[in-house]
Design a protein around this motif. Structure first.
Motif, mmCIF file in Angstrom:
data_model
loop_
_atom_site.group_PDB
_atom_site.id
_atom_site.type_symbol
_atom_site.label_atom_id
_atom_site.label_comp_id
_atom_site.label_asym_id
_atom_site.label_seq_id
_atom_site.Cartn_x
_atom_site.Cartn_y
_atom_site.Cartn_z
ATOM 1 N N GLY A 14 35.757 -19.254 -4.640
ATOM 2 C CA GLY A 14 37.192 -19.232 -4.384
ATOM 3 C C GLY A 14 37.834 -20.600 -4.476
ATOM 4 O O GLY A 14 38.929 -20.754 -5.006
ATOM 5 N N LEU A 15 37.155 -21.605 -3.973
ATOM 6 C CA LEU A 15 37.713 -22.955 -3.990
ATOM 7 C C LEU A 15 37.755 -23.541 -5.392
ATOM 8 O O LEU A 15 38.510 -24.476 -5.647
ATOM 9 C CB LEU A 15 36.930 -23.854 -3.043
ATOM 10 N N GLN A 16 36.987 -22.995 -6.306
ATOM 11 C CA GLN A 16 37.050 -23.454 -7.693
ATOM 12 C C GLN A 16 38.391 -23.107 -8.331
ATOM 13 O O GLN A 16 38.757 -23.654 -9.357
ATOM 14 C CB GLN A 16 35.908 -22.851 -8.512
ATOM 15 N N ARG A 17 39.121 -22.178 -7.702
ATOM 16 C CA ARG A 17 40.417 -21.753 -8.241
ATOM 17 C C ARG A 17 41.587 -22.477 -7.545
ATOM 18 O O ARG A 17 42.712 -22.013 -7.620
ATOM 19 C CB ARG A 17 40.575 -20.242 -8.082
ATOM 20 N N PHE A 18 41.321 -23.568 -6.842
ATOM 21 C CA PHE A 18 42.375 -24.300 -6.141
ATOM 22 C C PHE A 18 43.502 -24.630 -7.120
ATOM 23 O O PHE A 18 43.215 -25.029 -8.236
ATOM 24 C CB PHE A 18 41.776 -25.592 -5.552
ATOM 25 N N ILE A 70 45.645 -19.872 8.304
ATOM 26 C CA ILE A 70 44.718 -20.911 7.870
ATOM 27 C C ILE A 70 45.306 -21.633 6.666
ATOM 28 O O ILE A 70 45.799 -21.001 5.737
ATOM 29 C CB ILE A 70 43.358 -20.298 7.466
ATOM 30 N N GLU A 71 45.215 -22.950 6.696
ATOM 31 C CA GLU A 71 45.640 -23.747 5.553
ATOM 32 C C GLU A 71 44.435 -24.545 5.077
ATOM 33 O O GLU A 71 43.767 -25.203 5.872
ATOM 34 C CB GLU A 71 46.771 -24.699 5.945
ATOM 35 N N LEU A 72 44.150 -24.481 3.795
ATOM 36 C CA LEU A 72 43.104 -25.302 3.188
ATOM 37 C C LEU A 72 43.778 -26.351 2.317
ATOM 38 O O LEU A 72 44.729 -26.046 1.599
ATOM 39 C CB LEU A 72 42.174 -24.454 2.314
ATOM 40 N N ALA A 105 40.125 -27.575 6.533
ATOM 41 C CA ALA A 105 40.786 -26.363 7.005
ATOM 42 C C ALA A 105 41.444 -26.636 8.343
ATOM 43 O O ALA A 105 40.907 -27.368 9.169
ATOM 44 C CB ALA A 105 39.756 -25.245 7.146
ATOM 45 N N ARG A 106 42.612 -26.046 8.536
ATOM 46 C CA ARG A 106 43.300 -26.168 9.816
ATOM 47 C C ARG A 106 44.211 -24.967 9.991
ATOM 48 O O ARG A 106 44.492 -24.247 9.041
ATOM 49 C CB ARG A 106 44.078 -27.468 9.917
ATOM 50 N N LYS A 107 44.665 -24.775 11.227
ATOM 51 C CA LYS A 107 45.614 -23.694 11.463
ATOM 52 C C LYS A 107 47.020 -24.270 11.495
ATOM 53 O O LYS A 107 47.235 -25.393 11.953
ATOM 54 C CB LYS A 107 45.285 -22.928 12.737
ATOM 55 N N VAL A 108 47.955 -23.496 10.949
ATOM 56 C CA VAL A 108 49.363 -23.889 10.913
ATOM 57 C C VAL A 108 50.200 -22.672 11.281
ATOM 58 O O VAL A 108 49.734 -21.533 11.205
ATOM 59 C CB VAL A 108 49.781 -24.430 9.517
#
Length: 193
Positions: A134-138, A172-174, A183-186
């Protein structure tokens, strides 16, 4: 029945038919009711991790024919993904896989009675692999996380990030950070019409 109620019933039937069409042939919930515990239900403000008031003894829904719209259209990923073997069925895995946000957010809703179930083989390695893919599609990335009640743990390819309690008004925000991600929450953006 009023015209508005009739229209609502027709829409509900259409959504249910669309959801039912996605079920892998031959699969059924059977005796599994883990979604009634691990997954939240918006209509009755039931948080994830507690049994639904309508699930009798963890065995059956007492209002099945009149159950809520979100329950009528919900199927876990095991029911919809042929590639997931029998070990991924929630009553065996001890978590329910859900995919939301246009298939950009994969969550393991974990039974609090088995809080580390998602870390066992073969699940943890696969969750980390899905996170890496999934992160490869950033920036159109795929968030993978485990929810144990309201506690959220984001799964990244190289580590897990325990962001603590995730309230209904948070998300969640990456973000890219150096060679990796953080990663953090917003707070969720306000919805305007």
């Amino acid at each position: 029945m009023t015209a508005e109620q009739d229209q609502h019933a027709s829409l509900s039937d259409a959504l249910m038919a669309r959801a039912n069409a996605k079920v892998v042939p031959g699969r059924s919930c059977g005796a599994c009711t883990l979604c009634c515990k691990a997954v939240g239900v918006v209509e009755i403000a039931k948080p994830g991790g507690v049994w639904c008031q309508h699930c009798s003894g963890g065995k059956r829904c007492t209002i099945y024919e009149q159950r809520y719209a979100s329950c009528r259209t919900f199927y876990c990923e095991w029911m919809m993904q042929k590639a997931l073997g029998p070990e991924w069925k929630p009553d065996r895995a001890k978590f329910v896989l859900t995919n939301t946000d246009s298939h950009r957010h994969l969550t393991a809703c974990v039974d609090p009675g088995f809080p580390s179930a998602w870390r066992r083989p073969p699940y943890y390695a696969q969750l980390r692999q899905w996170a890496a893919e999934g992160l490869q599609r950033f920036p159109d990335l795929h968030v993978v996380n485990a929810m144990i009640g309201s506690r959220c743990i984001v799964i990244l390819p190289d580590r897990d990030v325990d962001i603590g309690e995730l309230d209904s008004d948070e998300m969640i925000e990456l973000r890219a950070a150096g060679a990796g991600f953080e990663a953090r929450k917003v707070k969720r953006p306000a919805v305007t019409r």
